[in-house]
Design an enzyme around this catalytic site. Structure first.
Site, PDB file in Angstrom:
ATOM      1  N   GLU A 191       0.906  -1.415  -0.145  1.00 50.33           N
ATOM      2  CA  GLU A 191       0.071  -0.035  -0.103  1.00 50.33           C
ATOM      3  C   GLU A 191       0.852   1.391  -0.085  1.00 50.33           C
ATOM      4  O   GLU A 191       1.739   1.474   0.771  1.00 50.33           O
ATOM      5  CB  GLU A 191      -0.854   0.104   1.051  1.00 50.33           C
ATOM      6  CG  GLU A 191      -1.797   1.297   1.400  1.00 50.33           C
ATOM      7  CD  GLU A 191      -2.751   0.948   2.403  1.00 50.33           C
ATOM      8  OE1 GLU A 191      -3.209   2.255   2.749  1.00 50.33           O
ATOM      9  OE2 GLU A 191      -2.804   0.309   3.324  1.00 50.33           O
ATOM     10  N   ASP A 204      -6.439   8.578   9.594  1.00 50.31           N
ATOM     11  CA  ASP A 204      -5.211   8.475  10.090  1.00 50.31           C
ATOM     12  C   ASP A 204      -4.572   8.892  11.530  1.00 50.31           C
ATOM     13  O   ASP A 204      -5.144  10.079  11.944  1.00 50.31           O
ATOM     14  CB  ASP A 204      -4.103   8.710   9.031  1.00 50.31           C
ATOM     15  CG  ASP A 204      -4.269   8.275   7.671  1.00 50.31           C
ATOM     16  OD1 ASP A 204      -4.409   7.135   7.931  1.00 50.31           O
ATOM     17  OD2 ASP A 204      -4.258   8.806   6.554  1.00 50.31           O
ATOM     18  N   TYR A 239     -11.407  -4.205   2.605  1.00 45.36           N
ATOM     19  CA  TYR A 239     -10.570  -3.683   4.008  1.00 45.36           C
ATOM     20  C   TYR A 239     -11.279  -3.801   5.000  1.00 45.36           C
ATOM     21  O   TYR A 239     -12.213  -2.808   5.162  1.00 45.36           O
ATOM     22  CB  TYR A 239      -9.953  -2.259   3.547  1.00 45.36           C
ATOM     23  CG  TYR A 239      -8.801  -2.062   4.363  1.00 45.36           C
ATOM     24  CD1 TYR A 239      -8.635  -2.194   5.808  1.00 45.36           C
ATOM     25  CD2 TYR A 239      -7.747  -1.207   3.634  1.00 45.36           C
ATOM     26  CE1 TYR A 239      -7.766  -1.527   6.513  1.00 45.36           C
ATOM     27  CE2 TYR A 239      -6.718  -0.574   4.476  1.00 45.36           C
ATOM     28  CZ  TYR A 239      -6.618  -1.112   6.023  1.00 45.36           C
ATOM     29  OH  TYR A 239      -5.599  -0.279   6.437  1.00 45.36           O
TER      30      TYR A 239
END
Length: 267
Positions: free
Chosen positions: A54, A65, A178
């Protein structure tokens, strides 16, 4: 986009084949442009046994994040890193040793437009895409454009995703699904969230598509635990913390190789 056949691309075919051989999938993460020699980490990760890599395209407001990836993104942006620069670096490497998956936020897709963005990814050798802030009910246009460009758009599912929506995410993802381990941001954690394997198992009950579990998988022991419910794991912040602390490609690759060995020993 109409008239596009939403069939799996080369990323999904590769991951399916490896999984079906009995291999636990491993996808490490690197922030594009984090250091002047950042592409050397791609080589090190491939040599350490990554099944895909990734590549984060830094964004100034990375809402999903945590502290480490935010710091990595800011370091890259401070160096003058841009999407075009990262893709030029990837294109200069030639055919990637393992599939590359770009990850970013939708603002960067919109800046150039989905068609130009996906075409640029494919020209750089990228075969997968994660857009962290793109919900499944708004993914139709980008999914079609990505498929036409030969890029697999993987969607995210969280512990709070209800069953009907989970089924839709699994059906519309390409490459893999994911699985987000917890309701929160990325980052290193002392223990794997209790919700991690449950989320992956819920997804796997409704699809044969590979399911990769990420967010907070930081050690070999946690990776092994995560793999009990998923087809593979994503390792991000634990690697970028080492890079930010000055570790070179060989050192970070050695850490990843330990995780690869631990996953192989459990199968």
């Amino acid at each position: 986009m109409t008239g596009v056949t939403m069939t799996p691309g080369s990323l999904e075919r590769r991951l399916r084949a490896r999984r079906d051989e009995g291999r636990t999938l491993l996808m490490p993460y690197v922030t594009g442009g984090i250091t002047p020699d950042w592409t050397a980490y791609l080589r090190a990760f491939a040599e350490a046994g990554a099944d895909a890599i990734e590549v984060g395209l830094p964004f100034s407001d990375p809402t999903l994040d945590g502290v480490t990836i935010q710091e990595a993104s800011h370091a890259a942006l401070a160096r003058g890193t841009s999407v075009r620069g990262i893709l030029a670096d990837l294109a200069a490497l030639g055919e990637p040793a393992v599939p590359l998956v770009a990850s970013t936020y939708y603002n960067l897709v919109l800046r150039d437009g989905p068609e130009a963005f996906c075409a640029a990814l494919r020209a750089a050798g990228v075969s997968g895409l994660i857009v962290a802030d793109l919900p499944v009910d708004e993914a139709g246009e980008l999914a079609g454009v990505a498929a036409a460009a030969g890029v697999d758009l993987a969607l995210l599912a969280s512990p709070a995703t209800p069953e009907p929506r989970l089924a839709e995410i699994a059906a519309r993802s390409r490459g893999f699904v994911y699985a987000v381990s917890l309701m929160g941001t990325t980052g290193e954690r002392a223990a794997l969230a209790a919700s991690a394997t449950t989320t992956a198992e819920r997804i796997r009950r409704g699809t044969d598509r590979p399911v990769l579990l990420g967010f907070g998988v930081s050690t070999a022991e946690q990776a092994v635990a995560a793999a009990r419910g998923a087809d593979g794991v994503v390792i991000g912040a634990a690697l970028m913390r080492q890079v930010l602390d000055g570790a070179g490609p060989d050192d970070v690759g050695a850490f990843l190789a330990k995780i690869r060995r631990a996953l192989d020993e459990r199968t």
